[in-house]
Design a protein around this motif. Structure first.
Motif, PDB file in Angstrom:
ATOM      1  N   ALA A  40      14.679 -64.221 -37.172  1.00 25.45           N
ATOM      2  CA  ALA A  40      15.494 -64.363 -38.878  1.00 25.45           C
ATOM      3  C   ALA A  40      13.725 -65.349 -39.254  1.00 25.45           C
ATOM      4  O   ALA A  40      14.209 -67.004 -39.390  1.00 25.45           O
ATOM      5  N   GLY A  41      13.722 -65.047 -40.061  1.00 24.90           N
ATOM      6  CA  GLY A  41      11.597 -65.877 -40.544  1.00 24.90           C
ATOM      7  C   GLY A  41      11.889 -65.544 -42.176  1.00 24.90           C
ATOM      8  O   GLY A  41      13.253 -65.596 -42.689  1.00 24.90           O
ATOM      9  N   GLN A  42      11.104 -66.016 -43.026  1.00 31.39           N
ATOM     10  CA  GLN A  42      11.451 -65.902 -44.285  1.00 31.39           C
ATOM     11  C   GLN A  42      11.101 -64.566 -45.206  1.00 31.39           C
ATOM     12  O   GLN A  42      11.473 -64.453 -45.778  1.00 31.39           O
ATOM     13  N   ALA A  43       9.542 -64.527 -44.436  1.00 40.07           N
ATOM     14  CA  ALA A  43       8.774 -63.824 -45.794  1.00 40.07           C
ATOM     15  C   ALA A  43       7.502 -63.533 -44.845  1.00 40.07           C
ATOM     16  O   ALA A  43       6.246 -64.735 -44.844  1.00 40.07           O
ATOM     17  N   PRO A  44       6.739 -62.555 -44.959  1.00 42.57           N
ATOM     18  CA  PRO A  44       5.292 -62.391 -44.208  1.00 42.57           C
ATOM     19  C   PRO A  44       4.119 -63.247 -45.637  1.00 42.57           C
ATOM     20  O   PRO A  44       5.063 -63.420 -46.931  1.00 42.57           O
ATOM     21  N   ARG A  45       3.858 -63.744 -44.592  1.00 38.33           N
ATOM     22  CA  ARG A  45       2.230 -64.408 -45.544  1.00 38.33           C
ATOM     23  C   ARG A  45       1.780 -63.360 -45.515  1.00 38.33           C
ATOM     24  O   ARG A  45       1.455 -62.320 -45.657  1.00 38.33           O
ATOM     25  N   LYS A  46       0.111 -63.731 -46.753  1.00 36.05           N
ATOM     26  CA  LYS A  46      -0.431 -63.000 -46.739  1.00 36.05           C
ATOM     27  C   LYS A  46      -1.279 -61.914 -46.301  1.00 36.05           C
ATOM     28  O   LYS A  46      -1.501 -60.544 -46.654  1.00 36.05           O
ATOM     29  N   ARG A  47      -2.159 -62.483 -44.818  1.00 37.72           N
ATOM     30  CA  ARG A  47      -2.595 -61.894 -43.904  1.00 37.72           C
ATOM     31  C   ARG A  47      -1.628 -61.137 -43.567  1.00 37.72           C
ATOM     32  O   ARG A  47      -2.224 -59.495 -43.424  1.00 37.72           O
ATOM     33  N   MET A  85      13.976 -62.730 -44.482  1.00 38.50           N
ATOM     34  CA  MET A  85      14.603 -62.893 -45.645  1.00 38.50           C
ATOM     35  C   MET A  85      14.351 -62.108 -46.777  1.00 38.50           C
ATOM     36  O   MET A  85      14.779 -61.535 -47.744  1.00 38.50           O
ATOM     37  N   GLY A  86      13.603 -61.768 -46.871  1.00 33.07           N
ATOM     38  CA  GLY A  86      11.976 -61.401 -47.447  1.00 33.07           C
ATOM     39  C   GLY A  86      11.071 -59.894 -47.134  1.00 33.07           C
ATOM     40  O   GLY A  86      10.688 -61.092 -46.295  1.00 33.07           O
ATOM     41  N   PRO A  99       8.722 -68.743 -52.051  1.00 35.02           N
ATOM     42  CA  PRO A  99      10.066 -68.543 -51.848  1.00 35.02           C
ATOM     43  C   PRO A  99      10.308 -67.269 -51.379  1.00 35.02           C
ATOM     44  O   PRO A  99      10.000 -66.393 -52.366  1.00 35.02           O
ATOM     45  N   PRO A 100      11.112 -67.002 -50.578  1.00 36.33           N
ATOM     46  CA  PRO A 100      11.407 -65.133 -50.436  1.00 36.33           C
ATOM     47  C   PRO A 100      11.918 -64.649 -51.235  1.00 36.33           C
ATOM     48  O   PRO A 100      12.848 -65.489 -51.790  1.00 36.33           O
TER      49      PRO A 100
END
Length: 192
Positions: A40-47, A85-86, A99-100
């Motif tokens: 359960a993570g935050q949100a994808p990064r740009k890459r 989360m996002g 933030p997500p």
């Protein structure tokens, strides 16, 4: 079409918050009802947004190292579910990624989590995911992560594996010396 297949397809096509996303929507998740470990993570990064591959960055390398598993195991959807989360890259702010977006969790999280009946271990990365999964948002990251034994063996709060947390990791060497071997043993036990 099963409920899971429909939900996942709908989530992967989601455009709910597209007007807030600098690069547009590109939901990135990895799920299957057979998965036994949930990240359960935050949100994808740009890459990750660019490649469509979750944790396709140094954070993913460190997370896989902490778990003691290969990329092949990590990217097997029937083994590891990846539910941030996002679902889309939220953009960049003054001190890193934003933030997500909250719309994803409200719309999709509960429904998708209900489709993961075989999860034996949930790894909760970063404050936004921890606020969702744990009931004491007033605890600092250090306090929450050091209380991991309170949630073990079903859940574990982890610092985000991002290189941005190198300072935290250097101030808390117990995490990699004491907790990571326990985590690796649990992952090995689950995967048999």
């Amino acid at each position: 079409m099963s409920l899971f297949t429909k939900l996942l397809a709908d989530a992967e096509r989601c455009t709910l918050c597209s007007e807030h996303l600098p690069l547009g929507p590109r939901p990135v998740v990895q799920l299957h009802p057979d998965a036994r470990i949930l990240v359960a993570g935050q949100a994808p990064r740009k890459r990750v947004h660019e490649t469509g591959i979750p944790f396709n960055d140094p954070s993913g390398d460190r997370l896989r190292e902490w778990m003691g598993i290969s990329k092949a195991v990590f990217y097997d959807e029937k083994t590891v579910a990846l539910l941030p989360m996002g679902f889309c890259f939220p953009g960049t702010g003054k001190s890193g990624d934003l933030p997500p977006r909250p719309e994803c969790a409200k719309q999709w999280r509960g429904q998708l989590l209900a489709q993961l009946p075989n999860v034996e271990l949930t790894l909760v990365l970063g404050k936004y995911a921890q606020n969702y999964h744990f009931d004491n948002p007033k605890l600092s990251l250090t306090e929450l992560v050091s209380s991991w034994h309170n949630y073990w063996p079903a859940m574990a709060p982890l610092p985000h594996p991002s290189p941005r947390n190198n300072i935290w990791l250097s101030k808390n060497p117990w995490f990699e010396k004491e907790f990571v071997p326990v985590l690796q043993a649990r992952v090995k036990e689950i995967l048999g």
